[in-house]
Scaffold this active site. Structure first.
Site, PDB file in Angstrom:
ATOM      1  N   GLY A   1       0.802  -1.218   0.000  1.00  0.00           N
ATOM      2  CA  GLY A   1       0.000   0.000   0.000  1.00  0.00           C
ATOM      3  C   GLY A   1       0.832   1.264   0.000  1.00  0.00           C
ATOM      4  O   GLY A   1       0.288   2.362   0.024  1.00  0.00           O
ATOM      5  N   CYS A   2       2.139   1.122  -0.017  1.00  0.00           N
ATOM      6  CA  CYS A   2       3.029   2.270  -0.056  1.00  0.00           C
ATOM      7  C   CYS A   2       3.596   2.408  -1.465  1.00  0.00           C
ATOM      8  O   CYS A   2       3.958   1.412  -2.085  1.00  0.00           O
ATOM      9  CB  CYS A   2       4.183   2.102   0.936  1.00  0.00           C
ATOM     10  SG  CYS A   2       3.656   2.010   2.645  1.00  0.00           S
TER      11      CYS A   2
END
Length: 141
Positions: free
Chosen positions: A49-50
């Site tokens: 998610g980064c």
């Protein structure tokens, strides 16, 4: 419920009125963190998610809800490494029970980060917080 280390950051941010100075301060905090050894840069420690590469390695001392939470982390982006340093100050040395009680978004809001991070960075920051909270919640059982 913020740690003394986080309160120090909040005080510094109050002193630094210009966002550019605050941004540089976050980057400097990241530069001061020790790098994570390559052996820990594995899929199991990678935060999904980064936009950047981010790894968080928990180090829990004790068992159950009173176990003490610490972690090490690293990123390939300097600002993200600085955000890891901010989260380190927010969470390190709390019990896992307390980690699950911290309203991280409200605490980080005190720094004005919400208003100055890109959508991708904000999503990545939330992903790091969720990983930390998940580890703490699992340990607290």
């Amino acid at each position: 419920m913020a740690t003394e280390a986080f309160e120090d950051i909040a005080e510094t941010f109050e002193f630094l009125e210009d966002w550019e100075d605050r941004y540089r301060h976050v980057i400097d905090m990241g530069k001061a963190m020790p790098p994570l050894e390559d052996a820990f840069r594995v899929p199991a420690t990678k935060v999904d998610g980064c936009a950047s590469q981010v790894w968080l390695v928990p180090e829990i001392k004790g068992d159950g809800p009173s176990a003490v939470f610490t972690f090490r982390g690293d990123s390939d982006a300097m600002i993200v490494k600085g955000l890891i340093a901010v989260l380190h100050a927010l969470y390190n040395d709390l019990t896992v029970r307390d980690v699950t009680q911290v309203d991280a978004l409200a605490e980080l809001g005190r720094l004005g980060l919400n208003d100055h991070l890109s959508a991708q960075r904000s999503n990545g920051l939330r992903a790091m917080i969720e990983r930390i909270r998940s580890i703490a919640a699992t340990t607290a059982r």
